[in-house]
Motif scaffolding. Structure first.
Motif, PDB file in Angstrom:
ATOM      1  N   ASP A 105       0.896  -1.154  -0.081  1.00  0.00           N
ATOM      2  CA  ASP A 105       0.109  -0.017   0.025  1.00  0.00           C
ATOM      3  C   ASP A 105       0.828   1.204   0.103  1.00  0.00           C
ATOM      4  N   LYS A 106       0.309   2.316  -0.696  1.00  0.00           N
ATOM      5  CA  LYS A 106       0.874   3.827  -0.514  1.00  0.00           C
ATOM      6  C   LYS A 106      -0.019   4.548  -0.199  1.00  0.00           C
ATOM      7  N   ASN A 107       0.035   5.556   0.411  1.00  0.00           N
ATOM      8  CA  ASN A 107      -1.058   6.685   0.667  1.00  0.00           C
ATOM      9  C   ASN A 107      -1.414   7.472  -0.375  1.00  0.00           C
ATOM     10  N   ASP A 108      -2.259   6.640  -1.283  1.00  0.00           N
ATOM     11  CA  ASP A 108      -2.672   7.404  -2.364  1.00  0.00           C
ATOM     12  C   ASP A 108      -4.303   7.492  -2.590  1.00  0.00           C
ATOM     13  N   SER A 121      -7.500   9.597  -0.414  1.00  0.00           N
ATOM     14  CA  SER A 121      -7.798  10.302   0.442  1.00  0.00           C
ATOM     15  C   SER A 121      -8.874   9.695   1.402  1.00  0.00           C
ATOM     16  N   ASP A 156     -11.240   4.917   4.331  1.00  0.00           N
ATOM     17  CA  ASP A 156     -10.079   4.872   3.486  1.00  0.00           C
ATOM     18  C   ASP A 156      -9.761   3.496   2.848  1.00  0.00           C
ATOM     19  N   ASP A 213      -7.080   2.962   1.517  1.00  0.00           N
ATOM     20  CA  ASP A 213      -5.762   2.339   2.143  1.00  0.00           C
ATOM     21  C   ASP A 213      -5.420   1.599   3.111  1.00  0.00           C
ATOM     22  N   ASN A 229      -1.742   3.816   6.697  1.00  0.00           N
ATOM     23  CA  ASN A 229      -2.296   4.714   5.623  1.00  0.00           C
ATOM     24  C   ASN A 229      -3.810   4.890   5.805  1.00  0.00           C
ATOM     25  N   GLY A 230      -4.402   3.835   6.089  1.00  0.00           N
ATOM     26  CA  GLY A 230      -6.076   3.815   6.258  1.00  0.00           C
ATOM     27  C   GLY A 230      -6.448   4.107   7.817  1.00  0.00           C
ATOM     28  N   ASP A 257      -5.844  10.855   7.213  1.00  0.00           N
ATOM     29  CA  ASP A 257      -5.558   9.512   7.541  1.00  0.00           C
ATOM     30  C   ASP A 257      -3.924   9.687   7.796  1.00  0.00           C
ATOM     31  N   GLY A 269      -0.919   8.438   6.586  1.00  0.00           N
ATOM     32  CA  GLY A 269       0.157   8.450   6.070  1.00  0.00           C
ATOM     33  C   GLY A 269       1.044   9.356   5.968  1.00  0.00           C
ATOM     34  N   ALA A 292       0.436  12.843   4.915  1.00  0.00           N
ATOM     35  CA  ALA A 292      -1.029  12.623   5.155  1.00  0.00           C
ATOM     36  C   ALA A 292      -2.120  13.279   3.982  1.00  0.00           C
TER      37      ALA A 292
END
Length: 898
Positions: free
Chosen positions: A578-581, A583, A612, A614, A618-619, A663, A665, A668
């Motif tokens: 996962d990447k914080n992509d 919102s 979220d 993610d 990140n989620g 979030d 991430g 963020a």
């Protein structure tokens, strides 16, 4: 000759001569910048200038013009008025203008470039100038000599120069270097000298100049050369011109030493001693002689031959290979063969005295001959090597061996020597015949070559060994093997296209093409994965999205090139990290909550749902209130929205909040949602009477008032809404001479006269009006006293006021007004209506006060004063004060089951 002398003196001095032939000579250096003065035609032609003319004369000014703007005109600028000649912006390059120095001329209109005069090295720029007006008209031939400057370094035509010198070249041998350096500059600015950076103590350079002035470098040998000691010399040749400062150019000079036949063959030893058994077979190698010649090519060719001193029997017994120098046994040794042979071998080179070596061969007599081993191969055999395929069945025959005694006197036995899956057994019913066969299948991957020996010996203990080499041929009996059967990979989402995942590796124990492995994706692999067939590099051609798919699992195949091909399968699993992509996302962009007013503090208003896509940190989502944080608070974990204090709809009927979700991430991501909180009304405010404003006010009612006429009104508002703000008016208490003469409209609050007033109806009437709402579960109400004074005039106001201050004795009627329940337009629907209602009330009260004041004033003017002692007489004094609705005290009301 004087002109030629003046032409070339000084780098920037310009000389001119004038004659009736109108020809001028100038000289200047090449490469000068723009604006350098070349000469003044007016001065050098001794023409009158503007300063020297008579001011009173009317002669026109001089004009100078180039007859043609050809090639030469682009390099100069001529001032049309003064006749001064300057260099232009185009730089003069003598080497570009004058390509040759032997009189070549490049024409360009009437102007030309010439190098024909006044010297072999001159380069002339020719201009034709017209002088006007007519009084001074002439055609002037201007010649500008371009002097050379040292702006070019010598340059060799090739970067590498090769020269070949014989190794027997005597001292002072001169060899011309054909590729001389070139320098476009002239005279002393051209190439003057050459030198070597490293002469190795045996070379030097000299320069010769021909009748055309061309300089050619020569290499001179200064010492003896020997190719066998050093066959090549590499140095740098440097050319230098005569400028100040001098410029140089260089090239690599390789001097090769060519070979001559100055060396003869030589043997390292003068004599070889060799022993040979008398039972040796034909072709047995006896010895090899080898001579060395230090020369090259044909000069080093050596042939071998016997000396004439070698007797013919020895020549016949031993064969000498004239190219290799190998001596072998050519005939059988018998009892008459001499036991000692002296072989004199000559090493012959071209033009040389032969080198000599002596080979002494001693023959040892053997009384008996050894056993013989004669092979007859069944399997494929090439040059003594037997080839067998792997996986051949057990007992595959390899060869027959015949074992015998050449003298037929001794018993011969044999056995197999060496390791391997082979056995040698007698082949029945024949004597002295043996069969070599396999005992188990061969495996190329285990061992590829076996070397075994068939050993025969006789009863006298004489042994003979026959070596057999068995080469195992590979077969496609092995499938490729992956280094891992389960290949676990991971990659971050949003990868770049064609991202590298891994390099698969499979090995195949087979050899050659059978062991060459190709890689393929299985049928279950998505199309956006690619696997290089040769290298095994696994890539993904598109961006992966973890939120779309987190796990991939498919098979890959490794296939060899055998026939038929064999393959193996491995499983690839890819985890998309996962990447914080993403919102945080609210389930709604706008949330609306309906909450009853007076809701207890920290009660749950509603739940804000947010997600979220993610994973992990990140989620993780944190919620916060961007505005109104002093009133509202939100539970980050559960998303529960609460109010810190009890809310009052009458103070504020709705709230608009912005909730931010952030979030976990890095960096963020966040999003916002709009929250609307609408407060539901509770009947917590009784009606507020705006008119009459006081229980002490009164109103004069004339006896002549007709029945049905409106007398006054009770005006009230309610801060609540809906049914809680529907107001009903009723008279719950009366006092006066005939109190039933007045009635009130339950909807509007208007008080009207029901019956005509009589003489005995004069006096003070007091009506207790109840103003009630229709709230649930319990309506709220207010009361007000309406005072009506029935009389023609007001004679004693102070007495009436004293009566009003007395507590009236009124019985209360508990009769509810019967009206249809409809929301009244007199309620306070919002704080925005309050200014309008207050303004209307003030205007109404002001109008009533004005009318009352005017009536009193008229009565006083007429001097009419009436005093009545009737105890029922009451006086009403209207009040003009203002009421601030927001300052009224609220009456708390408990509500439930809303």
């Amino acid at each position: 000759h004087l002109l030629l002398f003046l032409l070339f003196v000084g780098p920037f001095n310009c000389f001119a001569s004038y004659s009736r032939a109108t020809e001028l000579f100038y000289s200047l250096n090449e490469g000068l910048p723009a604006g350098v003065l070349i000469g003044s035609l007016a001065r050098d032609l001794r023409l009158p200038t503007a300063g020297g003319q008579n001011p009173e004369s009317l002669q026109p000014p001089l004009s100078f013009t180039l007859a043609s703007h050809g090639l030469g005109g682009q390099y100069v600028h001529l001032d049309n008025r003064s006749g001064e000649l300057h260099t232009s912006a185009v730089e003069i390059d003598r080497e570009a203008l004058c390509v040759e120095s032997s009189g070549a001329t490049i024409f360009g209109g009437s102007a030309a470039v010439s190098s024909s005069s006044p010297s072999p090295e001159s380069c002339l720029l020719l201009l034709d100038v017209l002088v006007l007006p007519q009084e001074y008209f002439r055609l002037v031939k201007v010649k500008i000599a371009i002097r050379d400057v040292n702006d070019n370094a010598p340059r060799f035509p090739v970067p590498h120069i090769s020269l070949l010198v014989p190794e027997n070249a005597p001292v002072n041998t001169r060899l011309a270097i054909e590729h001389a350096a070139l320098d476009p500059d002239m005279g002393t600015n051209g190439v003057q000298t050459y030198r070597l950076r490293d002469n190795y103590g045996v070379f030097t350079l000299d320069v010769e100049e021909n009748e055309n002035g061309e300089r050619t470098p020569y290499l001179i040998v200064m010492g003896p050369l020997d190719r066998e000691t050093q066959d090549e010399y590499v140095t740098v040749i440097v050319a230098e011109d005569g400028g100040t400062p001098p410029l140089v150019g260089s090239a690599t000079l390789t001097i090769g030493i060519s070979d001559i036949n100055d060396n003869c063959p030589q043997f390292n030893d003068s004599q070889l001693n060799v022993t040979l058994y008398g039972n040796s077979s034909l072709g047995t190698h006896v010895a090899t002689v080898h001579a060395v010649d230090m020369d090259l090519g044909s000069n080093a060719q050596i042939t071998y031959s016997y000396s004439q001193k070698v007797p013919q029997p020895s020549r016949d017994l031993f064969h000498l290979n004239e190219s290799t120098g190998a001596i072998t046994l050519s005939t059988k040794v018998d009892g008459d063969t001499p036991r000692l042979h002296r072989l004199i071998v000559l090493g012959n080179g071209p033009g040389c005295i032969p080198a000599v070596i002596t080979v002494l061969v001693t023959i040892i007599k053997v009384m008996m001959r050894p056993p013989e081993v004669v092979p007859r191969f069944i399997a494929n055999e090439v040059e003594g090597v037997v080839y067998l395929k792997e996986l051949e069945p057990i007992n595959t025959p390899v060869a027959f061996f015949t074992i015998k005694d050449p003298d037929e006197k001794y018993k011969v036995s044999c056995y197999l020597d060496g390791d391997g899956p082979f056995r040698l057994s007698p082949y029945k019913p024949y004597n002295n015949e043996y069969l070599l066969e396999t005992t188990k299948p061969l495996d190329f991957e285990t061992q590829q070559l076996y070397e075994i020996s068939v050993v025969a010996w006789n009863s006298e203990g004489f042994h003979v060994k026959k070596v057999v080499k068995i080469q195992v041929l590979d077969d496609n009996d092995n499938s490729p093997v992956f280094s891992e059967q389960l290949i676990e990979l991971s990659i971050e989402e949003n990868n770049v296209p064609n991202a590298f995942l891994t390099k698969l590796h499979a090995t195949d124990a087979d050899s050659g093409e059978r062991g060459q492995v190709s890689y393929f994706l299985g049928p279950d692999a998505p199309s956006y994965f690619a696997l290089d067939k040769t290298t095994g590099v696994l890539t993904v051609s598109t961006q992966l999205d973890r939120e779309e798919k987190e796990k991939y699992r498919y098979t890959v195949k490794a296939v060899d090139s055998g026939f038929p091909p064999r393959e193996s399968i491995a499983t690839v699993t890819i985890t998309v990290l996962d990447k914080n992509d993403n919102s945080p996302r609210f389930i709604n962009k706008d949330f609306s909550f309906f909450v009853p007013e007076n809701f207890p503090g920290f009660g749950e208003i509603g739940v804000i749902s947010v997600t979220d896509a993610d994973a992990g940190q990140n989620g993780w989502v944190a919620l916060s209130v961007l505005n109104g944080s002093d009133i509202f608070v939100i539970d980050t974990g559960k998303g529960v929205l609460r109010a810190k204090v009890s809310l009052d709809r009458e103070q504020q009927s709705s709230y608009v909040l912005w909730i931010e979700a952030v979030d976990g991430g890095d960096p963020a991501l966040s999003s916002t949602a709009k929250i609307t909180i609408l407060l539901l009304d509770i009947n917590d405010n009784p009606p507020l009477v705006l008119f009459p404003q006081s229980n002490m006010s009164y109103l004069l009612v004339l006896p002549s008032t007709l029945p049905g006429s409106p007398i006054t009104e009770v005006y009230a508002v309610d801060k609540d809404t809906g049914m809680n703000a529907v107001i009903a008016y009723s008279i719950i208490g009366r006092r006066g001479p005939r109190p039933e003469s007045f009635r009130i409209d339950p909807k509007t609050g208007n008080i009207t006269l029901e019956e005509s007033l009589m003489q005995n109806d004069y006096g003070l009437y007091r009506l207790l009006v109840k103003v009630s709402d229709h709230g649930y579960p319990e309506p709220l109400h207010s009361t007000v006293m309406v005072n009506l004074f029935v009389n023609d005039t007001v004679s004693n106001e102070s007495y009436i006021e004293s009566l009003l201050r007395k507590e009236p004795d009124i019985s209360v009627e508990e009769k509810q007004p019967q009206i249809s329940i409809e929301p009244t337009h007199k309620k306070m629907e919002s704080a925005s209506c309050m200014p309008t209602l207050v303004a209307l009330s003030i205007i109404s009260l002001g109008s009533i006060a004005l009318v009352t004041g005017m009536g009193i004033y008229i009565c006083l003017r007429k001097g009419k004063k009436h005093h009545r002692a009737d105890e029922n007489l009451e006086v009403q004094i209207p009040l003009n004060g203002r009421i601030n609705l927001h300052m009224l005290e609220k009456k708390p009301v408990e509500i439930s089951n809303i």
